[in-house]
Design a protein around this motif. Structure first.
Motif, PDB file in Angstrom:
ATOM      1  N   UNK A  92      56.769 -32.343  13.449  1.00  0.00           N
ATOM      2  CA  UNK A  92      57.604 -32.180  14.517  1.00  0.00           C
ATOM      3  C   UNK A  92      58.410 -33.222  15.302  1.00  0.00           C
ATOM      4  N   UNK A  93      57.818 -34.626  14.943  1.00  0.00           N
ATOM      5  CA  UNK A  93      58.470 -35.810  15.493  1.00  0.00           C
ATOM      6  C   UNK A  93      59.690 -35.388  13.749  1.00  0.00           C
ATOM      7  N   UNK A  94      59.683 -35.596  12.609  1.00  0.00           N
ATOM      8  CA  UNK A  94      60.703 -35.828  11.653  1.00  0.00           C
ATOM      9  C   UNK A  94      61.587 -34.971  11.917  1.00  0.00           C
ATOM     10  N   UNK A  95      61.481 -33.710  12.392  1.00  0.00           N
ATOM     11  CA  UNK A  95      62.398 -32.555  11.915  1.00  0.00           C
ATOM     12  C   UNK A  95      62.869 -32.816  13.789  1.00  0.00           C
ATOM     13  N   UNK A  96      62.911 -33.527  14.917  1.00  0.00           N
ATOM     14  CA  UNK A  96      62.856 -33.394  16.265  1.00  0.00           C
ATOM     15  C   UNK A  96      64.114 -34.512  15.985  1.00  0.00           C
ATOM     16  N   UNK A  97      63.625 -36.165  14.985  1.00  0.00           N
ATOM     17  CA  UNK A  97      64.587 -36.870  14.543  1.00  0.00           C
ATOM     18  C   UNK A  97      65.617 -37.167  14.112  1.00  0.00           C
ATOM     19  N   UNK A  98      65.428 -36.141  13.223  1.00  0.00           N
ATOM     20  CA  UNK A  98      66.773 -35.578  12.145  1.00  0.00           C
ATOM     21  C   UNK A  98      68.058 -35.194  13.596  1.00  0.00           C
ATOM     22  N   UNK A  99      66.904 -34.134  13.955  1.00  0.00           N
ATOM     23  CA  UNK A  99      67.803 -32.997  15.221  1.00  0.00           C
ATOM     24  C   UNK A  99      68.748 -34.306  16.003  1.00  0.00           C
ATOM     25  N   UNK A 100      67.653 -35.582  16.662  1.00  0.00           N
ATOM     26  CA  UNK A 100      68.690 -36.756  17.227  1.00  0.00           C
ATOM     27  C   UNK A 100      69.635 -37.064  16.784  1.00  0.00           C
ATOM     28  N   UNK A 101      69.472 -37.672  16.167  1.00  0.00           N
ATOM     29  CA  UNK A 101      70.143 -38.822  15.267  1.00  0.00           C
ATOM     30  C   UNK A 101      71.352 -37.687  13.943  1.00  0.00           C
ATOM     31  N   UNK A 102      71.011 -36.573  13.524  1.00  0.00           N
ATOM     32  CA  UNK A 102      71.675 -36.736  12.298  1.00  0.00           C
ATOM     33  C   UNK A 102      72.490 -34.805  12.997  1.00  0.00           C
ATOM     34  N   UNK A 103      72.309 -34.531  13.831  1.00  0.00           N
ATOM     35  CA  UNK A 103      72.906 -33.102  14.725  1.00  0.00           C
ATOM     36  C   UNK A 103      72.472 -33.381  16.523  1.00  0.00           C
ATOM     37  N   UNK A 104      73.720 -34.638  16.501  1.00  0.00           N
ATOM     38  CA  UNK A 104      73.953 -34.813  17.818  1.00  0.00           C
ATOM     39  C   UNK A 104      74.839 -33.522  19.153  1.00  0.00           C
ATOM     40  N   UNK A 105      75.189 -32.079  17.945  1.00  0.00           N
ATOM     41  CA  UNK A 105      75.755 -31.935  18.618  1.00  0.00           C
ATOM     42  C   UNK A 105      74.910 -30.330  19.603  1.00  0.00           C
ATOM     43  N   UNK A 106      73.161 -30.772  18.745  1.00  0.00           N
ATOM     44  CA  UNK A 106      72.180 -29.561  19.260  1.00  0.00           C
ATOM     45  C   UNK A 106      71.625 -30.076  20.250  1.00  0.00           C
ATOM     46  N   UNK A 107      72.228 -29.078  21.185  1.00  0.00           N
ATOM     47  CA  UNK A 107      71.857 -29.831  22.676  1.00  0.00           C
ATOM     48  C   UNK A 107      70.077 -29.605  23.455  1.00  0.00           C
ATOM     49  N   UNK A 108      70.216 -28.285  22.518  1.00  0.00           N
ATOM     50  CA  UNK A 108      68.716 -27.969  22.893  1.00  0.00           C
ATOM     51  C   UNK A 108      68.241 -26.604  21.913  1.00  0.00           C
ATOM     52  N   UNK A 109      66.936 -26.648  21.861  1.00  0.00           N
ATOM     53  CA  UNK A 109      66.318 -26.287  19.721  1.00  0.00           C
ATOM     54  C   UNK A 109      64.914 -25.673  20.826  1.00  0.00           C
ATOM     55  N   UNK A 110      65.086 -24.454  20.456  1.00  0.00           N
ATOM     56  CA  UNK A 110      63.354 -23.808  20.503  1.00  0.00           C
ATOM     57  C   UNK A 110      63.030 -23.174  18.808  1.00  0.00           C
ATOM     58  N   UNK A 111      61.754 -23.432  18.665  1.00  0.00           N
ATOM     59  CA  UNK A 111      61.863 -22.698  17.347  1.00  0.00           C
ATOM     60  C   UNK A 111      60.459 -23.653  16.733  1.00  0.00           C
ATOM     61  N   UNK A 112      59.340 -22.631  14.931  1.00  0.00           N
ATOM     62  CA  UNK A 112      58.706 -23.698  13.889  1.00  0.00           C
ATOM     63  C   UNK A 112      59.832 -23.358  13.373  1.00  0.00           C
TER      64      UNK A 112
END
Length: 192
Positions: A92-112
């Motif tokens: 969970x932390x790793x996926x979110x870290x990827x979203x934070x640093x490598x997908x800055x256009x993704x403002x919102x996310x939900x899902x497993x």
């Protein structure tokens, strides 16, 4: 034997129960728990984990629960190299870290689904270590899926069904972290 089977699968059922509970919780909870880049930037860091437990609608929830069930059936028997709770936390932390640093256009996310990709890849690496060739097939299948998602047009039909854009980058980040986690743990396992 039966008690060991129940012990192996119990964490999957507990996670499924928690996700169902949160799906039917008040909307205010969803707004407080979803991955939200603006809110995380203001210090609401719990969202990097809790966003994975929410879903955009019942169809999205059903898809992820079927995925969790299939992964439980494929990998639920694996010996505990890393407890399931730790897997969820790290993925969970790793996926979110990827979203934070490598997908800055993704403002919102939900899902497993990002975490599910990670569990699947982690389990495949462990399978390979234990001599099961199916681990190679699983990794190859995930790789083909992720590459097709990354290099093709967005799946508009699926996006309409789940009432959200498909977070293909979360799949990529989750699978990558799952493979890395498996490789790190295997490098620390003594050779026999």
């Amino acid at each position: 034997m039966l008690s060991q089977t129940i012990k192996s699968y119990a964490p999957y059922f507990l996670l499924g129960f928690l996700i169902f509970f949160l799906h039917f919780s008040p909307l205010a909870w969803h707004e407080l728990l979803q991955y939200s880049r603006p809110a995380i930037g203001q210090g609401e860091v719990w969202r990097v984990l809790t966003g994975h437990l929410l879903h955009s609608n019942a169809y999205h929830l059903l898809m992820n629960m079927v995925g969790l069930l299939l992964i439980m059936l494929i990998h639920g028997h694996l010996p505990g190299r890393l407890a399931f709770g730790w897997q969820l936390l790290i993925l969970g932390l790793g996926t979110s870290a990827g979203l934070w640093w490598l997908a800055p256009d993704m403002l919102y996310y939900v899902g497993l689904s990002g975490v599910l990709h990670g569990i699947l890849c982690y389990g495949a690496v462990i399978d390979i270590k234990q001599g099961f060739r199916t681990g190679y097939l699983i990794l190859a299948g995930v790789l083909v899926k992720i590459l097709s998602e990354q290099f093709s047009a967005p799946d508009l039909a699926l996006a309409a069904q789940i009432n959200a854009d498909v977070a293909i980058d979360a799949h990529l980040f989750g699978a990558s972290v799952g493979c890395l986690l498996g490789l790190v743990l295997l490098s620390r396992t003594p050779r026999q």
